[in-house]
Design a protein around this motif. Structure first.
Motif: not given
Ligand code: NA
Ligand code: NA
Lengths: 463, 191, 336
Positions: A81, A84-85, A127, A131, B188
């Motif tokens: 995460v 990705e973030r 994710a 993306t 999620q």
């Protein structure tokens, strides 16, 4: 009817009942538990289920809450995460498409390669699909790609995270299979069974992951040769070419080093997956910090996503425990044992049947429900028939990766639909994924015929 | 109706605060585990209690955050029929699910865990590892907290269903209103 | 009254040499001796609950019996370590004497009463092996920073000697030794260690374990359900446990030396004794660990520690004045 038959009948009905009730759309974890309780009450009425068996629930729960192997799950999710973030994944994708853009089919190839790289850094599939869907899909459509090919490539490559190590599915599978394997082997009188660990499954999944990547790549190349209009080249403007080398160094190399360090230390047996995952998570923060992206808000998004994803998966495990207690204590285990061990065709037929059942469950269920329900009831039988646990685990992993791609309930399809342009028909996504589902089946068949692709590396590492 | 809507809002607020607070444990897991690794590989020291700590933090985190995840609708559903369904159908399905599945489950967890947890409190149970963490009884209490937080959020879901079915959808607390498809901002479910 | 079925959870894998086998045999013997009136169904480690939750399963009523080792539950009461074995503790016959004749069982019952269960001796591994070391040990200095697997109070003793101690499950030890995560490990003794294959990665096999002598296993029953049984069934459970205690002990005495011979002859293992300074420092550290228990705030822990020390000081006179000189003389003079 004798109590044994009543119990086994109820257990079988429960298995199908769970699937039926899940279609109501209520969260899976609670449906699993609730339906099992309903069948448990019926079992009580017939005197074939003793509710005191639920006394083992808190013990099991605290077992999950203090499980050393499973802590790797939040750590790897955190790492993924964070990458990705902090838009490290995004940078990677842009750089890679410039590298390959000049080729026919080049954008497709770059999506596959980035998918593989991201897969090697994380287990978070959603994710990755999002993306790549946000960045690559518009670029591919602008370049004149066939929408079916574009969406298929993105969905399939986005789900590689599930099979290329590290993978959360393989962590849970490793934890379950190592316990089941030691039980089964000792029961058979083999007191020095070759141990199965999450690290072994990771090692076993590496070559099959590369196999899948190669199949995808070959498919895109095949399309580029036979149907050039489906994937035209996107020439990179000369003025951008000069900066490309620098970009490669800043966008590509740092995450690549992190991935190699994390995977290498696991596969090399230097660190446990959990230890390596914590280093990976810190490394991801470091990479984000180097780009001035380790802000409070990104950190907050990362911890919230990590905590909720982790909770979602573990709560399915808690719900599935209720299922397995009721199923086992009503005699369902015997039923499965008799069914699988009496199949004509022996061991391979038993594995094939389990794989086919899982494949079809994949149309409606998601990976975690399937492994938490199916592995505990089938793996003991299969391992007792001398099926190699690492091979079984990886085969299941590749099989279930397909569940992300199979309509109607395929996560990858759903996430891509969420980010795809509204004028792109859903049917294009569904049709686009078809060749990739076929490739998945081809991969499973190859691994089935040549189990050495899975078992060679773990054995090499073990010496 | 306003009263039950208010009740749902309070439940949601509680789970929001708990969820957003305990989510930070994920960072703590990273920090403690990384420290253990550095100590072990660079300095050849190890502390059993630290090896317990990061593992326990995961247990505390995923149980504490479960109600919050339910609030955010992060718990995966098989939504072939659910997703495209009308709001009233969703409300009906949720209402059935809460009473048929969720509350019986949490009741069983609560009933069978309570003696287990009380016993742990009785002797302030610590880690089974010598030299490990104190306070295993606190970690065990998170099983009860899990059952309670999930039940409460289930009640909030039931209230939402009742409000929707009785034509009072506007009264549903904002954080749990049925929206259009949630789109890409919450990737999620798939892990 | 009809036939009853009881669930027994174990902390051992199914068929595990000595221990898992003993648990199954104990269950089968109760079933047979009662003519099927009390059938015991065995669930080995992890089948029903994780291995280290076995006692809780009995307390919570999801099983009627558990077969394991009392020191796994030292976080319920530190005094429970004594009923398995403590560092530099009693040998098998000494421990048996304390529990059966010198007040041990009464204290054990008093501790387990708090949890509504009762414990019986159900097996004993005898004095265990000290551990598998990759490198030879020449002195206490060699232990500094060494990464060693050993559980419980023994782990505390090894920490005091300078080792970095971790505990891990049986199935993980081999790989950790192989990858270098561990420098050394101990598990049980030749019979079990041969099965787990440690000889493949470490050749120096040190004897004896000074932290795990005469390790006893236990059978725990749900006390209320036990007392509700007809008295003949109660007697069967009690007497079968006692018989099994001796069976398991003999199993280890008979099979440890066979396994050791295989290890040495077929696998090139070198059997060594710990250097004297390690044995001496180990004793000093063991006293410190036991003194901590003697100074416990919990009166029951204090009382158990005192009873144990008193019994040890009594029974060791027999062992040291009769058995030890005899075995020393036999070793020296007797040849066949
Ligand atoms: Na991955
Ligand atoms: Na699917």
């Amino acid at each position: 009817m004798d109590p044994v038959t009543i119990g086994e009948t109820l257990a079988a009905l429960m298995f199908f009942g769970v699937i039926g009730f899940l279609l109501l759309g209520f969260p899976v974890a609670f449906t699993l538990a609730g339906v099992s309780l309903l069948f448990g009450s019926v079992g009580m009425a017939f005197g074939v289920f003793d509710p005191s068996n639920f006394g083992s629930l808190p013990s099991r729960y605290i077992g999950f809450m203090t499980n050393e192997v499973l802590v790797a799950v939040p750590l790897f999710i955190f790492m993924g995460v964070m990458l990705e973030r902090s838009q490290i994944a995004e940078q990677l994708l842009l750089t890679m498409s410039k590298l390959f853009g000049n080729l026919r089919g080049g954008l497709g190839l770059s999506v596959i390669l980035v998918g593989a790289m991201l897969a090697a850094s994380t287990g978070v599939v959603g994710a990755t699909v999002v993306t790549m869907g946000l960045i690559s899909l518009p670029a591919m459509l602008r370049a004149g790609y066939d929408p079916k090919l574009a969406t298929g490539v993105i969905c399939a490559s986005g789900t590689l995270g599930q099979i290329i190590p590290p993978s959360t599915v393989l962590i849970f599978m490793g934890d379950m299979l190592s316990g089941i394997n030691s039980q089964v082997q000792m029961a058979k009188g083999n007191f020095a069974p070759v141990p199965v660990s999450v690290g072994d499954l990771f090692a076993g999944a590496l070559l099959p992951g590369i196999l899948l990547v190669s199949l995808y790549l070959m498919f895109v190349i095949f399309k580029a040769v036979t149907d050039p209009a489906s994937c035209p080249a996107t020439p990179v403007p000369p003025e951008e070419k000069g900066a490309l080398l620098g970009e490669v160094f800043t966008a590509l190399l740092p995450p690549l080093c992190l991935i190699l360090a994390v995977l290498g230390s696991i596969l090399g047996g230097i660190a446990t997956p959990t230890e390596a995952a914590s280093v990976g998570a810190v490394g991801a923060m470091l990479l984000a910090a180097l780009r001035w992206r380790l802000t409070f808000s990104i950190l907050r998004e990362t911890v919230i996503a990590t905590a909720t994803i982790t909770s979602m998966v573990f709560v399915i495990l808690l719900g599935a425990s209720v299922f397995s207690i009721v199923f086992r204590m009503m005699g369902g285990d015997n039923l499965v044992h008799e069914f699988l061990s009496n199949l004509p065709g022996g061991t391979l037929a038993a594995v094939a049947v389990v794989m086919i059942i899982m494949f079809f469950l994949g149309f409606i269920l998601d990976t975690f429900e399937i492994i938490f329900i199916v592995i505990p009831i089938t793996a003991p039988v299969l391992l007792a028939m001398d099926v190699d646990p690492v091979w079984l685990g990886v085969l299941v992993g590749v099989n279930l990766q397909t569940s992300f791609l199979t309509p109607p309930f395929g996560f990858a399809l759903f996430y891509l639909r969420g980010v795809a342009p509204a004028d792109l028909p859903t049917s294009a996504i569904y049709r686009g994924i078809l060749p990739f589902v076929v490739l998945q089946i081809v991969a499973i068949a190859i691994l089935f015929i040549f189990p050495g692709i899975v078992t060679w590396l773990p054995r090499l590492i073990a010496g | 109706m306003r009263f039950i809507a208010g009740l749902a809002a309070v439940i949601c607020a509680v789970n929001l605060v708990i969820g957003k607070t305990f989510a930070w444990l994920s960072l703590a897991i990273v920090a403690v585990c990384f420290t253990v690794v550095v100590q072990r590989y660079l300095f050849a020291i190890s502390h059993v209690w630290m090896q317990d700590l990061y593992i326990w933090l995961n247990g505390a985190m995923f149980t504490a955050v479960a109600g919050f995840a339910l609030l955010r609708d992060d718990h995966v559903r098989v939504d072939i029929f659910y997703r495209p369904a009308k709001m009233r159908t969703k409300a009906l399905s949720d209402l059935l699910g809460v009473f048929l599945f969720l509350l019986p489950f949490t009741w069983v967890v609560y009933t069978y865990s309570m003696p287990f947890v009380q016993r742990a409190w009785g002797y302030h149970e610590a880690s089974a590892n010598v030299g490990g963490m104190p306070g295993l009884f606190i970690l065990k209490t998170f099983i009860i907290a899990f059952a309670v937080m999930i039940s409460l959020q289930g009640v909030a879901m039931a209230i939402r269903s009742i409000l929707v079915l009785s034509g009072n959808a506007a009264l549903v607390p904002k954080s749990i209103q049925y929206g259009p498809d949630r789109g890409p901002d919450h990737p999620q479910g798939a892990v | 009254q009809g036939n009853i079925t009881w669930r027994m959870v174990t902390t051992w894998p199914k068929n595990f040499p000595g221990l898992g086998v003993g648990a199954q045999r104990l269950a089968d013997r109760i079933t047979a001796a009662s003519g099927g009136r009390l059938t015991v169904q065995v669930y080995s480690a992890g089948e029903l609950v994780p291995p280290l939750q076995a006692l809780d399963a009995v307390i919570d009523g999801s099983a009627e019996m558990s077969h394991g080792a009392a020191y796994y539950w030292q976080n319920k009461s530190p005094a429970l370590s004594f009923f398995t074995g403590v560092p530099y503790g009693m040998t098998t016959p000494e421990l048996t004497a304390w529990i059966r004749f010198l007040g041990g069982q009464e204290l054990w019952d008093e501790i387990y009463d708090q949890f509504g269960v009762q414990g019986f001796l159900s097996g004993n591994t005898g004095t265990q092996a000290g551990g598998w070391f990759r490198d030879e040990l020449t002195s206490l200095e060699d232990l500094k920073g060494i990464r060693f697997r050993t559980p419980g109070l023994g782990g505390r003793v090894w920490e005091k000697l300078g080792a970095t101690v971790t505990n891990m499950a049986a199935g993980e030890i081999f790989q950790a030794l192989q990858s270098g995560t561990l420098d050394a490990a101990e598990f049980v003794g030749p019979y079990n260690d041969l099965a787990l294959g440690f000889y493949q990665v470490a050749k120096n096999y040190y004897m004896p374990s000074f932290v795990e002598s005469g390790l006893a296993t236990e059978l725990v029953v749900d006390k209320k359900k036990y007392q509700e049984l007809p008295s003949d069934l109660q007697a069967i459970i009690r007497d079968v446990s006692q018989a099994e205690y001796d069976m398991v002990s003999s199993d280890f005495i008979a099979n440890d030396p066979r396994a050791l011979k295989t290890l040495v002859d077929d696998h090139g293992v070198i059997v060594r004794q710990f250097p004297d300074d390690i044995m001496e420092a180990g004793a000093k550290a063991s006293v410190e660990v036991i003194e901590e228990l003697r100074n416990s705030d919990d009166p029951l822990v204090k009382k158990t520690t005192e009873s144990f020390i008193e019994a040890l000081n009594l029974v060791r006179t027999r062992t040291e004045q009769i058995d030890a000189p005899y075995t020393a003389a036999r070793e020296k003079y007797l040849k066949y």
